[in-house]
Design a protein around this motif. Structure first.
Motif, mmCIF file in Angstrom:
data_model
loop_
_atom_site.group_PDB
_atom_site.id
_atom_site.type_symbol
_atom_site.label_atom_id
_atom_site.label_comp_id
_atom_site.label_asym_id
_atom_site.label_seq_id
_atom_site.Cartn_x
_atom_site.Cartn_y
_atom_site.Cartn_z
ATOM 1 N N SER A 165 4.924 0.770 -3.079
ATOM 2 C CA SER A 165 5.621 0.949 -4.347
ATOM 3 C C SER A 165 4.914 0.083 -5.370
ATOM 4 O O SER A 165 4.320 -0.954 -5.032
ATOM 5 N N ALA A 166 4.960 0.508 -6.626
ATOM 6 C CA ALA A 166 4.289 -0.257 -7.679
ATOM 7 C C ALA A 166 4.906 -1.647 -7.807
ATOM 8 O O ALA A 166 4.202 -2.629 -8.065
ATOM 9 N N THR A 167 6.214 -1.719 -7.620
ATOM 10 C CA THR A 167 6.886 -3.018 -7.721
ATOM 11 C C THR A 167 6.374 -3.984 -6.668
ATOM 12 O O THR A 167 6.071 -5.154 -6.971
ATOM 13 N N THR A 168 6.245 -3.527 -5.405
ATOM 14 C CA THR A 168 5.770 -4.432 -4.348
ATOM 15 C C THR A 168 4.309 -4.808 -4.566
ATOM 16 O O THR A 168 3.909 -5.939 -4.255
ATOM 17 N N GLN A 217 -3.333 2.253 -21.790
ATOM 18 C CA GLN A 217 -4.739 2.579 -21.573
ATOM 19 C C GLN A 217 -5.240 2.016 -20.244
ATOM 20 O O GLN A 217 -6.052 2.655 -19.552
ATOM 21 N N GLN A 218 -4.768 0.841 -19.869
ATOM 22 C CA GLN A 218 -5.161 0.272 -18.579
ATOM 23 C C GLN A 218 -4.629 1.116 -17.430
ATOM 24 O O GLN A 218 -5.344 1.381 -16.449
ATOM 25 N N ARG A 219 -3.386 1.570 -17.523
ATOM 26 C CA ARG A 219 -2.816 2.389 -16.454
ATOM 27 C C ARG A 219 -3.536 3.732 -16.354
ATOM 28 O O ARG A 219 -3.764 4.255 -15.252
ATOM 29 N N ALA A 220 -3.894 4.291 -17.507
ATOM 30 C CA ALA A 220 -4.629 5.560 -17.492
ATOM 31 C C ALA A 220 -6.009 5.364 -16.869
ATOM 32 O O ALA A 220 -6.482 6.221 -16.103
ATOM 33 N N GLY A 270 0.697 5.681 -2.282
ATOM 34 C CA GLY A 270 1.884 6.535 -2.199
ATOM 35 C C GLY A 270 1.873 7.619 -3.265
ATOM 36 O O GLY A 270 2.180 8.788 -2.983
ATOM 37 N N HIS A 271 1.542 7.242 -4.513
ATOM 38 C CA HIS A 271 1.422 8.252 -5.574
ATOM 39 C C HIS A 271 0.401 9.324 -5.191
ATOM 40 O O HIS A 271 0.636 10.526 -5.348
ATOM 41 N N LEU A 272 -0.761 8.870 -4.714
ATOM 42 C CA LEU A 272 -1.845 9.807 -4.423
ATOM 43 C C LEU A 272 -1.486 10.718 -3.246
ATOM 44 O O LEU A 272 -1.853 11.896 -3.233
ATOM 45 N N ALA A 273 -0.757 10.175 -2.268
ATOM 46 C CA ALA A 273 -0.336 11.008 -1.127
ATOM 47 C C ALA A 273 0.589 12.127 -1.584
ATOM 48 O O ALA A 273 0.486 13.271 -1.116
ATOM 49 N N ILE A 274 1.497 11.813 -2.502
ATOM 50 C CA ILE A 274 2.401 12.843 -3.036
ATOM 51 C C ILE A 274 1.604 13.907 -3.783
ATOM 52 O O ILE A 274 1.807 15.111 -3.592
ATOM 53 N N PHE A 319 2.898 4.725 -13.235
ATOM 54 C CA PHE A 319 1.685 4.405 -12.460
ATOM 55 C C PHE A 319 1.216 2.978 -12.779
ATOM 56 O O PHE A 319 0.097 2.767 -13.247
ATOM 57 N N ASP A 320 2.070 2.021 -12.478
ATOM 58 C CA ASP A 320 1.849 0.641 -12.913
ATOM 59 C C ASP A 320 1.849 -0.335 -11.738
ATOM 60 O O ASP A 320 2.793 -1.123 -11.609
#
Length: 214
Positions: free
Chosen positions: A178-181, A51-54, A16-20, A10-11
């Motif tokens: 995507s997290a990368t984009t 901690q930032q990602r959380a 997209g993550h939330l939709a899944i 989750f970085d």
């Protein structure tokens, strides 16, 4: 009640993550727990610390009773191996409790590279998020296709009726995030990245200048 566990880096967390997670919560009528990894063993070091990602996950799920955040992998020393997390959950929930691991199709295809991967279906079901009308789950690695043979079920109720061992394809509309984009767009100064994450997450990234060139 079925427990659904959605681990990842989750970085940063994006739509997209939330939709899944929300699609799984709706399909199975149970909450979904999102769990950030502390030290991802399957990829390069993250652009934000654990901690930032959380905290970005906290902001993303705020106000949605279907989603929750668990920090256990941040408190555990060493790499965040999924098999270790599932052993912890199994010890807490008991041997008979239904437990499912929610993963994207790309992660699922890489399953044979995970630590003790053949042990995972003994500990949990798999819910695999795949795009509608795509071949995401075609041409699986031979060892994974053999392991999955006979385990697939189209009925979500089958996962609630057993503790582990079934595979379910969660079909959903295609999303482009995507997290990368997102990270690349931030680094390039492209303002479109803000549309790919919740507003509270975008504001927090801006305030701390995350993912910018140093």
């Amino acid at each position: 009640m079925l427990t659904i566990w959605y681990g990842g880096t989750f970085d940063p967390v994006h739509h997209g993550h939330l939709a899944i997670a929300r699609a799984a919560a709706e399909a199975f009528a149970v909450p979904v727990t999102l769990a950030p990894a502390a030290d991802p063993p399957h990829r390069d070091a993250p652009g934000a610390d654990a901690q930032q990602r959380a905290h970005m996950l906290d902001l993303a799920v705020a106000g949605d009773p279907r989603l929750r955040v668990d920090r256990r992998e941040l408190r555990r020393a060493g790499p965040s191996w999924t098999v270790d997390t599932l052993h912890e959950l199994r010890a807490e929930l008991g041997e008979a409790a239904p437990l499912a691991l929610l993963v994207g199709a790309d992660s699922f295809r890489s399953l044979p590279t995970w630590k003790h991967w053949r042990r995972l279906p003994q500990l949990a079901h798999f819910i695999v998020a795949a795009r509608d009308g795509s071949g995401d789950l075609a041409d699986l690695p031979p060892e994974l296709a053999a392991e999955a043979g006979g385990r697939w079920t189209p009925d979500p109720a089958d996962l609630a009726a057993a503790p582990a061992g079934r595979f379910h394809a969660l079909r959903q509309p295609l999303r482009g995030e995507s997290a990368t984009t997102v990270r690349r767009a931030i680094a390039a100064g492209d303002p479109d990245w803000r549309s790919q994450v919740p507003p509270a997450v975008a504001d927090w990234i801006d305030a701390r200048r995350l993912y910018r060139p140093t």
